[in-house]
Write a protein that holds these residues in place. Sequence first.
Motif, short mmCIF file in Angstrom:
data_model
loop_
_atom_site.label_atom_id
_atom_site.label_comp_id
_atom_site.label_asym_id
_atom_site.label_seq_id
_atom_site.Cartn_x
_atom_site.Cartn_y
_atom_site.Cartn_z
N HIS A 158 0.29 -10.70 2.72
CA HIS A 158 1.12 -9.95 3.66
C HIS A 158 1.10 -8.49 3.22
O HIS A 158 1.75 -8.14 2.22
N PHE A 159 0.35 -7.66 3.92
CA PHE A 159 0.22 -6.24 3.55
C PHE A 159 1.31 -5.40 4.22
O PHE A 159 1.56 -5.53 5.41
N PHE A 160 1.92 -4.55 3.42
CA PHE A 160 2.91 -3.58 3.89
C PHE A 160 2.44 -2.19 3.52
O PHE A 160 1.80 -2.01 2.48
N ILE A 161 2.77 -1.22 4.35
CA ILE A 161 2.50 0.18 4.02
C ILE A 161 3.84 0.87 3.80
O ILE A 161 4.76 0.72 4.60
N SER A 162 3.93 1.59 2.69
CA SER A 162 5.15 2.32 2.38
C SER A 162 4.81 3.78 2.08
O SER A 162 3.91 4.08 1.30
N ARG A 163 5.54 4.66 2.74
CA ARG A 163 5.49 6.09 2.45
C ARG A 163 6.83 6.55 1.87
O ARG A 163 7.06 7.73 1.69
N ASP A 164 7.71 5.58 1.61
CA ASP A 164 9.08 5.87 1.23
C ASP A 164 9.47 5.06 -0.01
O ASP A 164 9.86 3.91 0.11
N GLN A 177 -6.15 7.02 -4.81
CA GLN A 177 -7.49 7.18 -4.25
C GLN A 177 -7.41 7.62 -2.80
O GLN A 177 -6.62 7.08 -2.03
N GLY A 178 -8.26 8.60 -2.43
CA GLY A 178 -8.47 8.95 -1.03
C GLY A 178 -9.61 8.06 -0.56
O GLY A 178 -9.40 6.98 -0.05
N ILE A 232 0.88 -1.17 0.00
CA ILE A 232 0.00 0.00 0.00
C ILE A 232 0.92 1.22 0.00
O ILE A 232 1.53 1.54 1.01
N LEU A 233 1.06 1.83 -1.18
CA LEU A 233 1.82 3.08 -1.26
C LEU A 233 0.91 4.18 -0.76
O LEU A 233 -0.23 4.32 -1.22
N MET A 234 1.40 4.96 0.21
CA MET A 234 0.56 5.99 0.82
C MET A 234 1.26 7.35 0.71
O MET A 234 2.39 7.51 1.17
N GLN A 235 0.56 8.29 0.10
CA GLN A 235 1.07 9.65 0.00
C GLN A 235 0.84 10.39 1.31
O GLN A 235 0.10 9.91 2.18
#
Length: 136
Positions: free
Chosen positions: A88-94, A110-111, A15-18
């Motif tokens: 396996h979910f990962f969140i990345s902001r980097d 998407q918001g 999950i790429l998160m801005q």
Amino acid sequence: MTSAKQSPVDVAVGILMQENGDVLLAQRPAGKPYAGYWEFPGGKVEAGETVENALKREFMEELGITISSASPWCCVEYVYPHAHVRLHFFISRDWHGVPQSREGQAFCWQGDIHVEPLLPATIPLLHWLDEYRYPH
């Protein structure tokens, strides 16, 4: 057809998160199960590969993005008619790079999630994701 008794296939999902909380969703390309459905990008973990390395490889192969760091978020098992998967979910902001359609797939930031149809294993996680992105 896959039996639920078979061992699940490990899948790395990112999950790429801005900064504003928007997340990247991709549409499954033609020729794959659930073609046209929207999902968080990722793919199968290869033999001898860590889940995080699979995540980094898949993002480079599918979207041309280099994941610098990612944090484990949750793990969910789901039985589809064609496969039993452990996601396996990962969140990345980097990350580095701008998403490119390397497999002919559509993608969008998407918001509020408005794309349809969503991959069934993704739907139950959206509430948790909103709580993570937009804490009260």
